[in-house]
Design a protein around this motif. Structure first.
Motif, PDB file in Angstrom:
ATOM      1  N   LEU A   1      34.129  77.555  41.151  1.00 14.01           N
ATOM      2  CA  LEU A   1      34.455  76.133  41.010  1.00 14.01           C
ATOM      3  C   LEU A   1      34.017  75.302  42.206  1.00 14.01           C
ATOM      4  O   LEU A   1      34.127  74.080  42.195  1.00 14.01           O
ATOM      5  CB  LEU A   1      35.976  75.968  40.795  1.00 14.01           C
ATOM      6  N   CYS A   2      33.519  75.962  43.246  1.00 16.73           N
ATOM      7  CA  CYS A   2      33.118  75.256  44.465  1.00 16.73           C
ATOM      8  C   CYS A   2      31.804  74.501  44.238  1.00 16.73           C
ATOM      9  O   CYS A   2      30.883  75.018  43.617  1.00 16.73           O
ATOM     10  CB  CYS A   2      32.954  76.255  45.613  1.00 16.73           C
ATOM     11  N   ALA A   3      31.733  73.283  44.768  1.00 15.51           N
ATOM     12  CA  ALA A   3      30.528  72.457  44.602  1.00 15.51           C
ATOM     13  C   ALA A   3      29.407  72.907  45.534  1.00 15.51           C
ATOM     14  O   ALA A   3      28.238  72.720  45.233  1.00 15.51           O
ATOM     15  CB  ALA A   3      30.871  70.995  44.853  1.00 15.51           C
TER      16      ALA A   3
ATOM     17  N   ALA B   1      33.211  80.328  48.520  1.00 15.48           N
ATOM     18  CA  ALA B   1      33.591  78.927  48.375  1.00 15.48           C
ATOM     19  C   ALA B   1      33.602  78.275  49.756  1.00 15.48           C
ATOM     20  O   ALA B   1      33.922  78.912  50.757  1.00 15.48           O
ATOM     21  CB  ALA B   1      34.966  78.832  47.724  1.00 15.48           C
ATOM     22  N   CYS B   2      33.256  76.970  49.799  1.00 17.82           N
ATOM     23  CA  CYS B   2      33.118  76.306  51.105  1.00 17.82           C
ATOM     24  C   CYS B   2      34.480  75.997  51.728  1.00 17.82           C
ATOM     25  O   CYS B   2      34.613  75.900  52.941  1.00 17.82           O
ATOM     26  CB  CYS B   2      32.297  75.020  50.963  1.00 17.82           C
ATOM     27  N   GLY B   3      35.488  75.825  50.869  1.00 22.88           N
ATOM     28  CA  GLY B   3      36.821  75.511  51.384  1.00 22.88           C
ATOM     29  C   GLY B   3      36.994  74.053  51.761  1.00 22.88           C
ATOM     30  O   GLY B   3      38.060  73.654  52.238  1.00 22.88           O
TER      31      GLY B   3
ATOM     32  N   GLY C   1      36.532  70.301  44.878  1.00 25.91           N
ATOM     33  CA  GLY C   1      36.910  71.430  44.011  1.00 25.91           C
ATOM     34  C   GLY C   1      37.778  72.425  44.763  1.00 25.91           C
ATOM     35  O   GLY C   1      38.820  72.855  44.272  1.00 25.91           O
ATOM     36  N   CYS C   2      37.347  72.775  45.975  1.00 22.30           N
ATOM     37  CA  CYS C   2      38.105  73.740  46.776  1.00 22.30           C
ATOM     38  C   CYS C   2      39.507  73.204  47.087  1.00 22.30           C
ATOM     39  O   CYS C   2      40.490  73.945  47.042  1.00 22.30           O
ATOM     40  CB  CYS C   2      37.358  74.078  48.065  1.00 22.30           C
ATOM     41  N   ALA C   3      39.577  71.908  47.401  1.00 20.56           N
ATOM     42  CA  ALA C   3      40.877  71.315  47.728  1.00 20.56           C
ATOM     43  C   ALA C   3      41.804  71.346  46.518  1.00 20.56           C
ATOM     44  O   ALA C   3      43.001  71.639  46.639  1.00 20.56           O
ATOM     45  CB  ALA C   3      40.683  69.880  48.225  1.00 20.56           C
TER      46      ALA C   3
END
Ligand SMILES: [Zn+2]
Length: 322
Positions: free
Chosen positions: A50-52, A59-61, A65-67
């Motif tokens: 789901l990470c952009a 995931a970038c965090g 999306g991550c948030a």
């Protein structure tokens, strides 16, 4: 990824290789013993999908999306697990309504991410009609939709479900690797070995045992079995004591101790807290007692009171040695 155990990292690498090759399946069944971190792995996978702007495979965090995943409010992440009933107690089944709801959401276009991810855990807790509803979802895969089932006992899922999923297994690690992991979590070698034996080689369960007083309880159960065999303790007294405090765990330990004792008599490498038992009782009789303990354990949730189940086993235990 930091924080992954070696066995999680192996499963993760498998999933990432499939994803990079464009063949991560629409339906993934993540299976393996409880305590190995399947849910953490699956959540990391959902975050990654789901990470952009994932980087280094994770995931970038930092993206929206991550948030949203971190806040538990990502509209493209669907999760079904036990829900409370009318009395506010958690059900022991996953119901058809939950699976239908999941199927309907999964059929929609993703709202924010490039993908939609649906998790069901524990998958073996779906009832028959829920499984049938899930089959419908499995038969209509769409691009960018990922259905991930998590099961401690994947073999308990119907073959019709299993055959439509790709299995990603987390297996019990080798003993040395498990001990290394426990050491890295600050556990001394001796209790770590005892806990790993008690947990039948499962490092996650061993860690749980080390965090509480399970090892002391297991030692007490061993002592009491030896005392009862020698006629120095009474079955009635013991049954009421066992029934009043963690009966299932005590009965499980009792069964496993007898199994380990049998393995030891056959020349196995495990330590044997029941080494003091008289050798007058045959292996077949002890084996039958172990089978009975397993049956009693499965029956603990049933209509008979715990104490009756346990008393029956302890009386039988005493009879073996008379
Ligand atoms: Zn991100």
């Amino acid at each position: 990824m930091t924080g992954f155990s070696p066995w999680q990292a192996r499963a993760w690498a498998q999933a990432m290789a499939a994803l990079d090759a464009g063949r991560l399946p629409h339906a993934l069944l993540v299976g393996g013993p409880a305590g190995l971190g399947k849910r953490a792995l699956v959540r990391a996978l959902a975050r990654r999908l789901l990470c952009a702007s994932p980087h280094d495979g994770h995931a970038c965090g930092q993206c929206r999306g991550c948030a949203l995943v971190a806040a538990g409010t990502h509209p493209d992440l669907i999760e079904e697990t036990f829900e409370p009933n009318d009395k506010g107690e958690l059900r022991k089944e996953i119901l058809i309504g939950q699976v239908r709801r999941l199927g309907e959401k999964l059929a929609l276009t993703p709202q924010i991410a490039a993908a939609q991810v649906a998790l069901i855990h524990p998958a073996e807790a779906m009832n028959r009609s829920a499984f049938n509803a899930l089959l419908k979802t499995l038969e209509e895969p769409a691009a960018g939709r990922y259905l991930i089932l998590v099961a401690d006992q994947p073999q308990r899922l119907p073959a019709t479900i299993r055959s439509r999923c790709q299995l990603l297994r987390l297996d019990l690690p080798a003993r040395e690797e498990a001990l290394g992991w426990l050491a890295a979590h600050g556990h001394d070698a001796r209790p770590a070995r005892e806990a790993l034996d008690a947990a039948q080689g499962n490092p996650g369960l061993a860690q749980e045992y080390l965090a509480g007083d399970a090892l002391a309880l297991r030692r007490a159960v061993a002592r009491e079995l030896v005392e009862l065999a020698a006629g120095r303790a009474g079955a009635a007294e013991l049954s009421s004591a066992w029934a009043s405090d963690r009966p299932a765990l005590r009965l499980r330990f009792a069964g496993e101790l007898v199994r380990d004792h049998l393995a030891q008599r056959a020349g196995g490498p495990l330590s044997d807290p029941l080494a003091d038992l008289p050798r007058t009782v045959g292996i077949a009789e002890l084996g039958a007692w172990f089978d009975g303990a397993t049956r009693a354990l499965n029956a603990l949730d049933g209509p008979l009171r715990d104490e009756l189940q346990i008393a029956e086993r302890l009386v039988r235990w005493r009879e073996l040695f008379v």
